[in-house]
Design a protein around this motif. Structure first.
Motif, PDB file in Angstrom:
ATOM      1  N   ILE A  55       0.881  -1.171   0.000  1.00 25.78           N
ATOM      2  CA  ILE A  55       0.000   0.000   0.000  1.00 25.78           C
ATOM      3  C   ILE A  55       0.910   1.209   0.000  1.00 25.78           C
ATOM      4  O   ILE A  55       1.666   1.424   0.953  1.00 25.78           O
ATOM      5  CB  ILE A  55      -0.935   0.004   1.219  1.00 25.78           C
ATOM      6  CG1 ILE A  55      -1.803  -1.264   1.228  1.00 25.78           C
ATOM      7  CG2 ILE A  55      -1.811   1.264   1.205  1.00 25.78           C
ATOM      8  CD1 ILE A  55      -2.700  -1.413   2.449  1.00 25.78           C
ATOM      9  N   THR A  56       0.853   1.983  -1.086  1.00 28.77           N
ATOM     10  CA  THR A  56       1.802   3.087  -1.205  1.00 28.77           C
ATOM     11  C   THR A  56       1.184   4.314  -1.856  1.00 28.77           C
ATOM     12  O   THR A  56       0.370   4.206  -2.763  1.00 28.77           O
ATOM     13  CB  THR A  56       3.069   2.656  -1.986  1.00 28.77           C
ATOM     14  OG1 THR A  56       4.018   3.713  -1.954  1.00 28.77           O
ATOM     15  CG2 THR A  56       2.765   2.271  -3.417  1.00 28.77           C
ATOM     16  N   SER A  57       1.619   5.439  -1.372  1.00 28.88           N
ATOM     17  CA  SER A  57       1.320   6.700  -2.041  1.00 28.88           C
ATOM     18  C   SER A  57       2.466   6.959  -3.013  1.00 28.88           C
ATOM     19  O   SER A  57       3.399   6.166  -3.129  1.00 28.88           O
ATOM     20  CB  SER A  57       1.195   7.831  -1.017  1.00 28.88           C
ATOM     21  OG  SER A  57       2.392   7.966  -0.286  1.00 28.88           O
ATOM     22  N   THR A  58       2.371   8.069  -3.720  1.00 28.50           N
ATOM     23  CA  THR A  58       3.419   8.467  -4.672  1.00 28.50           C
ATOM     24  C   THR A  58       3.866   9.867  -4.301  1.00 28.50           C
ATOM     25  O   THR A  58       3.069  10.684  -3.844  1.00 28.50           O
ATOM     26  CB  THR A  58       2.863   8.449  -6.111  1.00 28.50           C
ATOM     27  OG1 THR A  58       2.489   7.104  -6.425  1.00 28.50           O
ATOM     28  CG2 THR A  58       3.882   8.930  -7.122  1.00 28.50           C
ATOM     29  N   THR A  59       5.133  10.147  -4.493  1.00 28.88           N
ATOM     30  CA  THR A  59       5.667  11.467  -4.175  1.00 28.88           C
ATOM     31  C   THR A  59       6.426  12.015  -5.383  1.00 28.88           C
ATOM     32  O   THR A  59       6.757  11.271  -6.303  1.00 28.88           O
ATOM     33  CB  THR A  59       6.577  11.394  -2.921  1.00 28.88           C
ATOM     34  OG1 THR A  59       6.927  12.704  -2.518  1.00 28.88           O
ATOM     35  CG2 THR A  59       7.812  10.564  -3.175  1.00 28.88           C
ATOM     36  N   ILE A  90      -2.003  -1.652  -3.722  1.00 27.09           N
ATOM     37  CA  ILE A  90      -2.938  -0.530  -3.663  1.00 27.09           C
ATOM     38  C   ILE A  90      -2.101   0.736  -3.766  1.00 27.09           C
ATOM     39  O   ILE A  90      -1.214   0.977  -2.944  1.00 27.09           O
ATOM     40  CB  ILE A  90      -3.746  -0.525  -2.348  1.00 27.09           C
ATOM     41  CG1 ILE A  90      -4.606  -1.791  -2.237  1.00 27.09           C
ATOM     42  CG2 ILE A  90      -4.607   0.737  -2.260  1.00 27.09           C
ATOM     43  CD1 ILE A  90      -5.345  -1.940  -0.908  1.00 27.09           C
ATOM     44  N   GLY A  91      -2.379   1.533  -4.785  1.00 27.15           N
ATOM     45  CA  GLY A  91      -1.676   2.791  -4.982  1.00 27.15           C
ATOM     46  C   GLY A  91      -2.597   3.969  -4.721  1.00 27.15           C
ATOM     47  O   GLY A  91      -3.743   3.969  -5.169  1.00 27.15           O
ATOM     48  N   TRP A 124      -6.008   1.423  -7.947  1.00 25.77           N
ATOM     49  CA  TRP A 124      -5.514   2.800  -7.958  1.00 25.77           C
ATOM     50  C   TRP A 124      -6.597   3.686  -7.370  1.00 25.77           C
ATOM     51  O   TRP A 124      -7.711   3.728  -7.881  1.00 25.77           O
ATOM     52  CB  TRP A 124      -5.165   3.255  -9.377  1.00 25.77           C
ATOM     53  CG  TRP A 124      -4.263   2.331 -10.145  1.00 25.77           C
ATOM     54  CD1 TRP A 124      -4.459   1.884 -11.407  1.00 25.77           C
ATOM     55  CD2 TRP A 124      -3.018   1.764  -9.725  1.00 25.77           C
ATOM     56  NE1 TRP A 124      -3.425   1.065 -11.798  1.00 25.77           N
ATOM     57  CE2 TRP A 124      -2.521   0.981 -10.784  1.00 25.77           C
ATOM     58  CE3 TRP A 124      -2.273   1.832  -8.550  1.00 25.77           C
ATOM     59  CZ2 TRP A 124      -1.318   0.271 -10.711  1.00 25.77           C
ATOM     60  CZ3 TRP A 124      -1.077   1.124  -8.476  1.00 25.77           C
ATOM     61  CH2 TRP A 124      -0.610   0.368  -9.529  1.00 25.77           C
ATOM     62  N   ILE A 125      -6.263   4.382  -6.287  1.00 22.28           N
ATOM     63  CA  ILE A 125      -7.228   5.248  -5.603  1.00 22.28           C
ATOM     64  C   ILE A 125      -6.848   6.697  -5.878  1.00 22.28           C
ATOM     65  O   ILE A 125      -5.732   7.128  -5.579  1.00 22.28           O
ATOM     66  CB  ILE A 125      -7.264   4.957  -4.091  1.00 22.28           C
ATOM     67  CG1 ILE A 125      -7.653   3.487  -3.853  1.00 22.28           C
ATOM     68  CG2 ILE A 125      -8.239   5.904  -3.399  1.00 22.28           C
ATOM     69  CD1 ILE A 125      -7.630   3.055  -2.407  1.00 22.28           C
ATOM     70  N   ASP A 126      -7.794   7.430  -6.415  1.00 29.99           N
ATOM     71  CA  ASP A 126      -7.578   8.803  -6.860  1.00 29.99           C
ATOM     72  C   ASP A 126      -8.042   9.798  -5.795  1.00 29.99           C
ATOM     73  O   ASP A 126      -9.225   9.845  -5.460  1.00 29.99           O
ATOM     74  CB  ASP A 126      -8.340   9.030  -8.164  1.00 29.99           C
ATOM     75  CG  ASP A 126      -8.044  10.357  -8.813  1.00 29.99           C
ATOM     76  OD1 ASP A 126      -7.331  11.193  -8.217  1.00 29.99           O
ATOM     77  OD2 ASP A 126      -8.543  10.562  -9.935  1.00 29.99           O
ATOM     78  N   ALA A 127      -7.110  10.609  -5.300  1.00 30.51           N
ATOM     79  CA  ALA A 127      -7.442  11.624  -4.293  1.00 30.51           C
ATOM     80  C   ALA A 127      -8.400  12.669  -4.844  1.00 30.51           C
ATOM     81  O   ALA A 127      -9.075  13.352  -4.073  1.00 30.51           O
ATOM     82  CB  ALA A 127      -6.160  12.296  -3.792  1.00 30.51           C
ATOM     83  N   CYS A 128      -8.486  12.795  -6.161  1.00 27.92           N
ATOM     84  CA  CYS A 128      -9.432  13.742  -6.768  1.00 27.92           C
ATOM     85  C   CYS A 128     -10.871  13.237  -6.663  1.00 27.92           C
ATOM     86  O   CYS A 128     -11.811  14.014  -6.798  1.00 27.92           O
ATOM     87  CB  CYS A 128      -9.099  13.986  -8.238  1.00 27.92           C
ATOM     88  SG  CYS A 128      -7.583  14.891  -8.499  1.00 27.92           S
TER      89      CYS A 128
END
Length: 148
Positions: A55-59, A90-91, A124-128
């Motif tokens: 489970i990772t976010s992207t920077t 999970i991104g 892929w989970i979109d913060a938007c």
């Protein structure tokens, strides 16, 4: 009991929160779980999980978060074959960037190269689109990791 290694890449804590929620739910469903917030390859390998859940976010420009980058680089360089392991990714990201979920995509490529077996297409989970990624991640996990 199947064991799951939850490998977390986080910058501002969003991915960590999702992972903590997933950890609690998966344990309630009968899985043995260990959360790796500052993962070391040897520690994850020693846990000998049946499933790796990243489970990772992207920077930055699609980069892997600092807390998980050494793990990623060591796995890439040492190349431990995962032929007997399954994985899920999970991104978390923001689709207004060209590098949407770039870190998660890099993990998928690496896990494929290491010959792990995917249990499902990555999520892929979109913060938007959502402010509560756990509301998407937990049902997805329930679908792909039913109770033991």
């Amino acid at each position: 009991m199947k064991k799951i290694a939850l490998v977390v890449g986080t910058v501002y804590g969003g991915a960590q929160y999702v992972a903590e929620q997933a950890d609690a739910e998966l344990q309630q469903r009968g899985y043995g779980c260990r959360l790796f917030l500052d993962p070391k390859l040897d520690d994850v390998l020693a846990y000998n999980a049946d499933i790796w859940l990243v489970i990772t976010s992207t920077t930055g420009q699609g980069d892997i978060p600092d807390n998980v980058q050494p793990f990623f680089l060591e796995a890439r360089d040492r190349f431990p074959l995962l032929t007997d392991k399954h994985y899920l990714v999970i991104g978390l990201g923001d689709s207004s960037y060209d590098t949407f979920c770039g870190a998660g995509k890099q993990f998928v490529e690496l896990l494929q190269e290491l010959q792990g077996k995917p249990l499902a297409e990555p999520l892929w989970i979109d913060a938007c689109e959502t402010l509560e990624p756990e509301g998407i991640a937990l049902p997805w996990l329930a679908q792909h990791l039913p109770a033991q």
